[in-house]
Design a protein around this motif. Structure first.
Motif, short mmCIF file in Angstrom:
data_model
loop_
_atom_site.label_atom_id
_atom_site.label_comp_id
_atom_site.label_asym_id
_atom_site.label_seq_id
_atom_site.Cartn_x
_atom_site.Cartn_y
_atom_site.Cartn_z
N TYR A 152 0.83 -1.21 0.00
CA TYR A 152 0.00 0.00 0.00
C TYR A 152 0.86 1.27 0.00
O TYR A 152 0.65 2.16 -0.82
CB TYR A 152 -0.94 -0.01 1.21
CG TYR A 152 -1.75 1.24 1.36
CD1 TYR A 152 -2.86 1.47 0.54
CD2 TYR A 152 -1.42 2.20 2.30
CE1 TYR A 152 -3.61 2.62 0.67
CE2 TYR A 152 -2.16 3.36 2.43
CZ TYR A 152 -3.26 3.57 1.61
OH TYR A 152 -3.98 4.72 1.74
N VAL A 153 1.84 1.35 0.91
CA VAL A 153 2.64 2.58 1.00
C VAL A 153 3.52 2.75 -0.24
O VAL A 153 3.72 3.87 -0.69
CB VAL A 153 3.48 2.65 2.30
CG1 VAL A 153 2.59 2.68 3.53
CG2 VAL A 153 4.50 1.54 2.39
N ILE A 154 4.00 1.65 -0.80
CA ILE A 154 4.81 1.76 -2.03
C ILE A 154 3.94 2.22 -3.19
O ILE A 154 4.35 3.07 -3.99
CB ILE A 154 5.51 0.42 -2.33
CG1 ILE A 154 6.62 0.19 -1.30
CG2 ILE A 154 6.10 0.42 -3.74
CD1 ILE A 154 7.26 -1.18 -1.37
N GLN A 155 2.73 1.70 -3.29
CA GLN A 155 1.83 2.13 -4.36
C GLN A 155 1.51 3.61 -4.24
O GLN A 155 1.53 4.35 -5.23
CB GLN A 155 0.54 1.31 -4.33
CG GLN A 155 -0.46 1.72 -5.39
CD GLN A 155 -1.79 1.01 -5.26
OE1 GLN A 155 -2.02 0.26 -4.31
NE2 GLN A 155 -2.67 1.24 -6.19
N LYS A 156 1.19 4.07 -3.03
CA LYS A 156 0.88 5.49 -2.82
C LYS A 156 2.09 6.37 -3.13
O LYS A 156 1.95 7.43 -3.72
CB LYS A 156 0.41 5.74 -1.38
CG LYS A 156 -0.95 5.18 -1.09
CD LYS A 156 -1.98 5.89 -1.94
CE LYS A 156 -3.37 5.35 -1.67
NZ LYS A 156 -4.33 5.80 -2.66
#
Length: 98
Positions: free
Chosen positions: A84-88
């Motif tokens: 999630y944090v990498i995608q954001k």
């Protein structure tokens, strides 16, 4: 290549060399010398992070507060949170470069 040698837990990195070149990951572990452990929650799970030489990484200026908080509270971070944090972060980079 970015040669800043002060990596921190939760810091985003871009892999500069190797099979995973140009992919984003997060630092989930530190070693005393010039190595860190990175994971992306997908190919590299938190349970088996990749040990990488800092010279083969481009350290990004941003640090994920969610990952740092999770590591401080429980000593681990879920793979879904890493994804999630990498995608954001990738979306933020794309918006900044557009």
């Amino acid at each position: 290549m970015n040669h800043i040698l002060n990596p921190q837990l939760g810091q985003f990195v871009k892999v500069a060399q190797g099979r995973d070149a140009d992919k984003l990951a997060v630092i989930v572990g530190l070693e005393p010398e010039r190595y860190v452990f990175i994971a992306d929650g997908d190919k590299r799970k938190f349970e088996q992070p990749k040990r990488k030489n800092l010279l083969h990484l481009e350290l990004q200026k941003d640090i994920s507060r969610e990952v740092v908080q999770s590591l401080n509270e429980s000593g681990r971070v879920t793979n879904s949170k890493l994804r999630y944090v990498i995608q954001k972060y990738a979306e933020q980079l794309n918006e900044a470069n557009a």
